[in-house]
Design a protein around this motif. Structure first.
Motif, mmCIF file in Angstrom:
data_model
loop_
_atom_site.group_PDB
_atom_site.id
_atom_site.type_symbol
_atom_site.label_atom_id
_atom_site.label_comp_id
_atom_site.label_asym_id
_atom_site.label_seq_id
_atom_site.Cartn_x
_atom_site.Cartn_y
_atom_site.Cartn_z
ATOM 1 N N UNK A 1 5.846 -8.392 5.009
ATOM 2 C CA UNK A 1 4.496 -8.826 5.342
ATOM 3 C C UNK A 1 3.598 -7.612 5.587
ATOM 4 N N UNK A 2 2.337 -7.767 5.358
ATOM 5 C CA UNK A 2 1.399 -6.696 5.625
ATOM 6 C C UNK A 2 1.326 -6.450 7.122
ATOM 7 N N UNK A 3 1.046 -5.201 7.491
ATOM 8 C CA UNK A 3 0.983 -4.843 8.905
ATOM 9 C C UNK A 3 -0.297 -5.391 9.505
ATOM 10 N N UNK A 4 -0.160 -6.104 10.619
ATOM 11 C CA UNK A 4 -1.321 -6.640 11.328
ATOM 12 C C UNK A 4 -1.575 -5.824 12.584
ATOM 13 N N UNK A 5 -2.791 -5.940 13.109
ATOM 14 C CA UNK A 5 -3.085 -5.357 14.412
ATOM 15 C C UNK A 5 -2.275 -6.109 15.450
ATOM 16 N N UNK A 6 -1.571 -5.395 16.292
ATOM 17 C CA UNK A 6 -0.669 -6.011 17.252
ATOM 18 C C UNK A 6 -1.436 -6.819 18.286
ATOM 19 N N UNK A 109 22.116 -2.491 -7.850
ATOM 20 C CA UNK A 109 20.864 -1.886 -8.287
ATOM 21 C C UNK A 109 19.899 -2.941 -8.819
ATOM 22 N N UNK A 110 20.447 -3.946 -9.514
ATOM 23 C CA UNK A 110 19.595 -4.996 -10.064
ATOM 24 C C UNK A 110 18.935 -5.825 -8.963
ATOM 25 N N UNK A 111 19.614 -5.990 -7.819
ATOM 26 C CA UNK A 111 19.015 -6.697 -6.696
ATOM 27 C C UNK A 111 17.851 -5.904 -6.114
ATOM 28 N N UNK A 112 18.018 -4.585 -6.044
ATOM 29 C CA UNK A 112 16.918 -3.728 -5.589
ATOM 30 C C UNK A 112 15.722 -3.865 -6.525
ATOM 31 N N UNK A 113 16.008 -3.914 -7.820
ATOM 32 C CA UNK A 113 14.920 -4.080 -8.783
ATOM 33 C C UNK A 113 14.249 -5.434 -8.586
ATOM 34 N N UNK A 114 15.049 -6.470 -8.345
ATOM 35 C CA UNK A 114 14.484 -7.792 -8.114
ATOM 36 C C UNK A 114 13.563 -7.801 -6.911
ATOM 37 N N UNK A 115 13.994 -7.170 -5.831
ATOM 38 C CA UNK A 115 13.140 -7.098 -4.642
ATOM 39 C C UNK A 115 11.864 -6.307 -4.933
ATOM 40 N N UNK A 116 11.980 -5.205 -5.660
ATOM 41 C CA UNK A 116 10.806 -4.393 -5.963
ATOM 42 C C UNK A 116 9.808 -5.147 -6.845
ATOM 43 N N UNK A 123 2.355 -7.938 -3.193
ATOM 44 C CA UNK A 123 1.400 -7.005 -2.599
ATOM 45 C C UNK A 123 0.218 -6.691 -3.514
ATOM 46 N N UNK A 124 0.402 -6.851 -4.823
ATOM 47 C CA UNK A 124 -0.678 -6.544 -5.748
ATOM 48 C C UNK A 124 -1.362 -7.803 -6.283
ATOM 49 N N UNK A 125 -0.978 -8.963 -5.749
ATOM 50 C CA UNK A 125 -1.532 -10.211 -6.248
ATOM 51 C C UNK A 125 -3.025 -10.300 -5.928
ATOM 52 N N UNK A 126 -3.798 -10.692 -6.926
ATOM 53 C CA UNK A 126 -5.239 -10.865 -6.762
ATOM 54 C C UNK A 126 -5.540 -12.353 -6.881
ATOM 55 N N UNK A 149 11.100 -17.201 -1.372
ATOM 56 C CA UNK A 149 10.497 -17.582 -0.095
ATOM 57 C C UNK A 149 9.667 -16.446 0.490
ATOM 58 N N UNK A 150 10.191 -15.217 0.431
ATOM 59 C CA UNK A 150 9.462 -14.065 0.965
ATOM 60 C C UNK A 150 8.144 -13.856 0.218
ATOM 61 N N UNK A 151 8.181 -14.066 -1.089
ATOM 62 C CA UNK A 151 6.970 -13.903 -1.906
ATOM 63 C C UNK A 151 5.916 -14.942 -1.543
ATOM 64 N N UNK A 152 6.319 -16.208 -1.490
ATOM 65 C CA UNK A 152 5.373 -17.268 -1.164
ATOM 66 C C UNK A 152 4.819 -17.113 0.248
ATOM 67 N N UNK A 153 5.680 -16.733 1.189
ATOM 68 C CA UNK A 153 5.233 -16.564 2.578
ATOM 69 C C UNK A 153 4.171 -15.475 2.679
ATOM 70 N N UNK A 154 4.387 -14.377 1.991
ATOM 71 C CA UNK A 154 3.394 -13.297 2.018
ATOM 72 C C UNK A 154 2.065 -13.769 1.433
ATOM 73 N N UNK A 155 2.124 -14.455 0.302
ATOM 74 C CA UNK A 155 0.895 -14.909 -0.346
ATOM 75 C C UNK A 155 0.118 -15.868 0.550
ATOM 76 N N UNK A 156 0.833 -16.783 1.218
ATOM 77 C CA UNK A 156 0.156 -17.775 2.056
ATOM 78 C C UNK A 156 -0.383 -17.172 3.342
ATOM 79 N N UNK A 157 0.445 -16.412 4.044
ATOM 80 C CA UNK A 157 0.068 -15.924 5.372
ATOM 81 C C UNK A 157 -0.839 -14.701 5.339
ATOM 82 N N UNK A 158 -0.729 -13.890 4.314
ATOM 83 C CA UNK A 158 -1.542 -12.677 4.254
ATOM 84 C C UNK A 158 -2.778 -12.832 3.372
ATOM 85 N N UNK A 159 -2.719 -13.722 2.382
ATOM 86 C CA UNK A 159 -3.831 -13.862 1.452
ATOM 87 C C UNK A 159 -4.449 -15.261 1.450
ATOM 88 N N UNK A 160 -3.753 -16.234 2.046
ATOM 89 C CA UNK A 160 -4.267 -17.599 2.055
ATOM 90 C C UNK A 160 -4.118 -18.314 0.724
#
Length: 320
Positions: A1-6, A109-116, A123-126, A149-160
């Motif tokens: 997730x993107x860093x928020x102000x604490x 290594x392929x799992x690391x690529x999948x995460x990346x 993070x680059x979704x517009x 799940x991590x991808x969808x959560x980031x899109x919803x909570x950080x970008x709406x």
């Protein structure tokens, strides 16, 4: 997730419950849900009104020049409530409630690529732009649902972003129940066709009946034609060259599940979904395939925890 102000506590420290995110994610029933943390329930910015006056500067004519004016804008607390509502509508399974990119554990290594690939997408979704999705292929328990799940959560909570998660066999079951209630398949598929980002898990699962193929084809066709982004995960291989190396089934005793697993390993996704759908996947997605020997994280975790349990099965640590 993107860093928020604490979010500060009374003593000036960050909240120990939400860690400064201002929201808490929980498991409620079979789905992941979020709520505003107690530290942020009362907004000190707008006093609970939900909006604030913001001063702007603009030039409406060269003669008058720059002028300052006030506009009414949504407060950050209103935006947070909307994003939490978007998260709650995702339908992320409770088992993946706390899935993030940070707590994903890769052993290959392929799992690391999948995460990346998933992180870069998130993070680059517009918002509002058509983006190329991704499809994750690999054995069970290798973290494919975690990354969706991590991808969808980031899109919803950080970008709406409006998104949805569906497990394909459960979608088929939902449509069949809808038939009994007098609904058409299109009524159920319609909302899934319109969300900005859709994640389809267990792609290729099912009996491969005409009903299932028609449902999947209609859903993907609608999204494809509308230029909407779709993410996928599957247990079936994406590698076309596997057809050339097929061999006879090994002899000897095997359980039914072993036999099914062996067949699935040799079966290609393109055979499960058909050439038309597979061709569209090639255009819509970046392909990532985890090796067949990628460890099952759930089984590995169970095996690591087993020695710590008391032989009686009551869960008491050994040596205590």
């Amino acid at each position: 997730m993107a860093v928020r102000e604490m979010a500060p506590k009374a003593n000036g420290e960050a909240c120990g419950v939400c860690g400064g995110r201002t929201y808490v994610i929980e498991r409620r029933g079979d789905q992941a849900q979020a709520r505003i943390c107690a530290c942020s329930e009362h907004c000190s910015v707008c006093g609970g009104r939900g909006h604030v006056l913001v001063e702007r500067e603009g030039e409406f004519s060269q003669k008058v020049g720059p002028r300052r004016y006030e506009v009414m804008e949504q407060c950050t607390c209103t935006k947070l409530r909307k994003r939490i509502s978007r998260f709650d509508a995702l339908g992320i399974p409770a088992s993946a409630a706390h899935a993030t990119f940070d707590n994903y554990r890769a052993s290959k290594e392929e799992q690391d690529r999948g995460r990346n690939v998933a992180m870069q997408f998130a993070y680059q979704y517009v918002q509002g732009n058509s983006s190329k999705g991704f499809i994750l292929s690999g054995p069970v328990g290798t973290g494919k649902t975690h990354l969706l799940a991590a991808t969808l959560a980031h899109l919803a909570l950080e970008l709406g972003v409006r998104g949805r998660y569906v497990e394909i066999s459960l979608l088929y079951a939902t449509i069949r129940r809808g038939f009994q209630e007098g609904k058409s398949g299109g009524e159920i598929i319609g909302p899934l066709s319109e969300v900005e980002v859709l994640a389809i898990d267990e792609m290729g699962k099912g009996r491969g009946s005409p009903f299932e193929m028609e449902t999947l084809d209609e859903l993907i066709a609608r999204r494809y034609n509308a230029g909407r982004t779709t993410l996928f995960a599957t247990n079936y291989s994406l590698e076309p060259e596997k057809r050339a190396v097929r061999s006879a089934a090994p002899s000897g005793y095997r359980t039914t599940e072993d036999a099914r697993g062996a067949v699935r390993e040799m079966e290609l996704l393109r055979e499960r979904v058909g050439e038309r759908i597979y061709s569209r996947l090639c255009e819509l997605c970046t392909f990532i395939e985890f090796p067949k020997d990628t460890p099952d994280l759930r089984r590995t975790r169970q095996e690591m925890e087993a020695p710590m349990r008391h032989p009686s099965g009551h869960g008491r640590p050994l040596g205590r």
